[in-house]
Design a protein around this motif. Structure first.
Motif, PDB file in Angstrom:
ATOM      1  N   TRP A 128       5.638 -12.128 -49.737  1.00 61.46           N
ATOM      2  CA  TRP A 128       4.418 -11.785 -50.434  1.00 61.46           C
ATOM      3  C   TRP A 128       4.723 -10.780 -51.532  1.00 61.46           C
ATOM      4  O   TRP A 128       5.515  -9.870 -51.345  1.00 61.46           O
ATOM      5  CB  TRP A 128       3.396 -11.210 -49.449  1.00 61.46           C
ATOM      6  CG  TRP A 128       3.015 -12.196 -48.392  1.00 61.46           C
ATOM      7  CD1 TRP A 128       3.479 -12.233 -47.115  1.00 61.46           C
ATOM      8  CD2 TRP A 128       2.124 -13.302 -48.530  1.00 61.46           C
ATOM      9  NE1 TRP A 128       2.922 -13.296 -46.443  1.00 61.46           N
ATOM     10  CE2 TRP A 128       2.086 -13.973 -47.295  1.00 61.46           C
ATOM     11  CE3 TRP A 128       1.364 -13.795 -49.581  1.00 61.46           C
ATOM     12  CZ2 TRP A 128       1.313 -15.097 -47.081  1.00 61.46           C
ATOM     13  CZ3 TRP A 128       0.591 -14.915 -49.373  1.00 61.46           C
ATOM     14  CH2 TRP A 128       0.572 -15.561 -48.135  1.00 61.46           C
ATOM     15  N   PRO A 129       4.088 -10.925 -52.700  1.00 54.84           N
ATOM     16  CA  PRO A 129       4.346  -9.971 -53.788  1.00 54.84           C
ATOM     17  C   PRO A 129       3.720  -8.612 -53.488  1.00 54.84           C
ATOM     18  O   PRO A 129       2.733  -8.521 -52.765  1.00 54.84           O
ATOM     19  CB  PRO A 129       3.665 -10.624 -54.995  1.00 54.84           C
ATOM     20  CG  PRO A 129       2.610 -11.498 -54.416  1.00 54.84           C
ATOM     21  CD  PRO A 129       3.150 -11.974 -53.102  1.00 54.84           C
ATOM     22  N   SER A 130       4.312  -7.598 -54.089  1.00 54.90           N
ATOM     23  CA  SER A 130       3.760  -6.257 -53.909  1.00 54.90           C
ATOM     24  C   SER A 130       2.516  -6.094 -54.787  1.00 54.90           C
ATOM     25  O   SER A 130       2.246  -6.906 -55.669  1.00 54.90           O
ATOM     26  CB  SER A 130       4.801  -5.203 -54.293  1.00 54.90           C
ATOM     27  OG  SER A 130       5.057  -5.258 -55.684  1.00 54.90           O
ATOM     28  N   ARG A 131       1.781  -5.021 -54.562  1.00 52.84           N
ATOM     29  CA  ARG A 131       0.573  -4.752 -55.345  1.00 52.84           C
ATOM     30  C   ARG A 131       0.928  -4.579 -56.820  1.00 52.84           C
ATOM     31  O   ARG A 131       0.212  -5.034 -57.704  1.00 52.84           O
ATOM     32  CB  ARG A 131      -0.107  -3.497 -54.806  1.00 52.84           C
ATOM     33  CG  ARG A 131      -1.398  -3.149 -55.498  1.00 52.84           C
ATOM     34  CD  ARG A 131      -2.035  -1.937 -54.866  1.00 52.84           C
ATOM     35  NE  ARG A 131      -2.468  -2.173 -53.510  1.00 52.84           N
ATOM     36  CZ  ARG A 131      -3.704  -2.533 -53.166  1.00 52.84           C
ATOM     37  NH1 ARG A 131      -4.613  -2.674 -54.095  1.00 52.84           N
ATOM     38  NH2 ARG A 131      -4.016  -2.728 -51.918  1.00 52.84           N
ATOM     39  N   VAL A 150       1.627  -8.004 -58.455  1.00 54.63           N
ATOM     40  CA  VAL A 150       0.371  -8.720 -58.680  1.00 54.63           C
ATOM     41  C   VAL A 150      -0.342  -8.147 -59.895  1.00 54.63           C
ATOM     42  O   VAL A 150      -0.840  -8.884 -60.753  1.00 54.63           O
ATOM     43  CB  VAL A 150      -0.535  -8.652 -57.426  1.00 54.63           C
ATOM     44  CG1 VAL A 150      -1.911  -9.206 -57.731  1.00 54.63           C
ATOM     45  CG2 VAL A 150       0.098  -9.420 -56.280  1.00 54.63           C
ATOM     46  N   PHE A 151      -0.381  -6.821 -60.013  1.00 53.78           N
ATOM     47  CA  PHE A 151      -1.035  -6.174 -61.145  1.00 53.78           C
ATOM     48  C   PHE A 151      -0.348  -6.548 -62.460  1.00 53.78           C
ATOM     49  O   PHE A 151      -1.007  -6.909 -63.438  1.00 53.78           O
ATOM     50  CB  PHE A 151      -1.033  -4.653 -60.958  1.00 53.78           C
ATOM     51  CG  PHE A 151      -1.593  -3.912 -62.132  1.00 53.78           C
ATOM     52  CD1 PHE A 151      -2.963  -3.885 -62.358  1.00 53.78           C
ATOM     53  CD2 PHE A 151      -0.755  -3.254 -63.016  1.00 53.78           C
ATOM     54  CE1 PHE A 151      -3.481  -3.210 -63.456  1.00 53.78           C
ATOM     55  CE2 PHE A 151      -1.264  -2.579 -64.104  1.00 53.78           C
ATOM     56  CZ  PHE A 151      -2.632  -2.556 -64.325  1.00 53.78           C
ATOM     57  N   LEU A 152       0.997  -6.475 -62.484  1.00 58.93           N
ATOM     58  CA  LEU A 152       1.720  -6.780 -63.715  1.00 58.93           C
ATOM     59  C   LEU A 152       1.569  -8.247 -64.129  1.00 58.93           C
ATOM     60  O   LEU A 152       1.385  -8.538 -65.318  1.00 58.93           O
ATOM     61  CB  LEU A 152       3.199  -6.434 -63.557  1.00 58.93           C
ATOM     62  CG  LEU A 152       3.525  -4.951 -63.528  1.00 58.93           C
ATOM     63  CD1 LEU A 152       5.009  -4.720 -63.272  1.00 58.93           C
ATOM     64  CD2 LEU A 152       3.109  -4.282 -64.823  1.00 58.93           C
ATOM     65  N   THR A 153       1.630  -9.162 -63.184  1.00 56.83           N
ATOM     66  CA  THR A 153       1.467 -10.564 -63.549  1.00 56.83           C
ATOM     67  C   THR A 153       0.039 -10.855 -64.001  1.00 56.83           C
ATOM     68  O   THR A 153      -0.167 -11.661 -64.912  1.00 56.83           O
ATOM     69  CB  THR A 153       1.852 -11.496 -62.389  1.00 56.83           C
ATOM     70  OG1 THR A 153       1.132 -11.125 -61.218  1.00 56.83           O
ATOM     71  CG2 THR A 153       3.342 -11.445 -62.107  1.00 56.83           C
ATOM     72  N   THR A 154      -0.938 -10.174 -63.414  1.00 57.85           N
ATOM     73  CA  THR A 154      -2.326 -10.347 -63.852  1.00 57.85           C
ATOM     74  C   THR A 154      -2.505  -9.854 -65.277  1.00 57.85           C
ATOM     75  O   THR A 154      -3.136 -10.525 -66.110  1.00 57.85           O
ATOM     76  CB  THR A 154      -3.287  -9.603 -62.905  1.00 57.85           C
ATOM     77  OG1 THR A 154      -3.101 -10.088 -61.573  1.00 57.85           O
ATOM     78  CG2 THR A 154      -4.729  -9.784 -63.320  1.00 57.85           C
ATOM     79  N   VAL A 155      -1.937  -8.693 -65.581  1.00 55.32           N
ATOM     80  CA  VAL A 155      -2.010  -8.165 -66.947  1.00 55.32           C
ATOM     81  C   VAL A 155      -1.331  -9.114 -67.920  1.00 55.32           C
ATOM     82  O   VAL A 155      -1.855  -9.386 -69.014  1.00 55.32           O
ATOM     83  CB  VAL A 155      -1.386  -6.748 -67.014  1.00 55.32           C
ATOM     84  CG1 VAL A 155      -1.193  -6.295 -68.447  1.00 55.32           C
ATOM     85  CG2 VAL A 155      -2.243  -5.762 -66.252  1.00 55.32           C
ATOM     86  N   MET A 156      -0.186  -9.657 -67.542  1.00 53.00           N
ATOM     87  CA  MET A 156       0.529 -10.586 -68.425  1.00 53.00           C
ATOM     88  C   MET A 156      -0.286 -11.859 -68.670  1.00 53.00           C
ATOM     89  O   MET A 156      -0.283 -12.397 -69.784  1.00 53.00           O
ATOM     90  CB  MET A 156       1.905 -10.941 -67.846  1.00 53.00           C
ATOM     91  CG  MET A 156       2.891  -9.795 -67.919  1.00 53.00           C
ATOM     92  SD  MET A 156       3.110  -9.134 -69.592  1.00 53.00           S
ATOM     93  CE  MET A 156       3.754 -10.539 -70.445  1.00 53.00           C
TER      94      MET A 156
END
Length: 65
Positions: free
Chosen positions: A22-25, A28-34
């Motif tokens: 599972w990805p870390s928080r 997840v935040f960085l990929t969402t921003v990207m």
């Protein structure tokens, strides 16, 4: 297709879920921003292409109209 009883199925599902990384928080935040950045860049690109095509067609049609 081989039939599996429900208990074996649940055991197999649990063992497969245990293998998931599972990805870390933060990831997840960085990929969402990207995703949002790339969506904004894509929208800007297509807006500019649309503006260019519209201006070009308007220019061409004004020559003949």
């Amino acid at each position: 297709m081989a039939l599996t009883n429900p208990i074996q199925f649940i055991q197999q599902v649990r063992s497969e879920i245990a293998k998931v990384v599972w990805p870390s928080r933060r990831e997840v935040f960085l990929t969402t921003v990207m995703v949002f950045v790339m969506a904004a860049l894509t929208a800007t690109f297509f807006a500019l292409v649309d503006l260019g095509i519209r201006s070009g067609l308007h220019g061409i049609l004004s020559l003949f109209g």
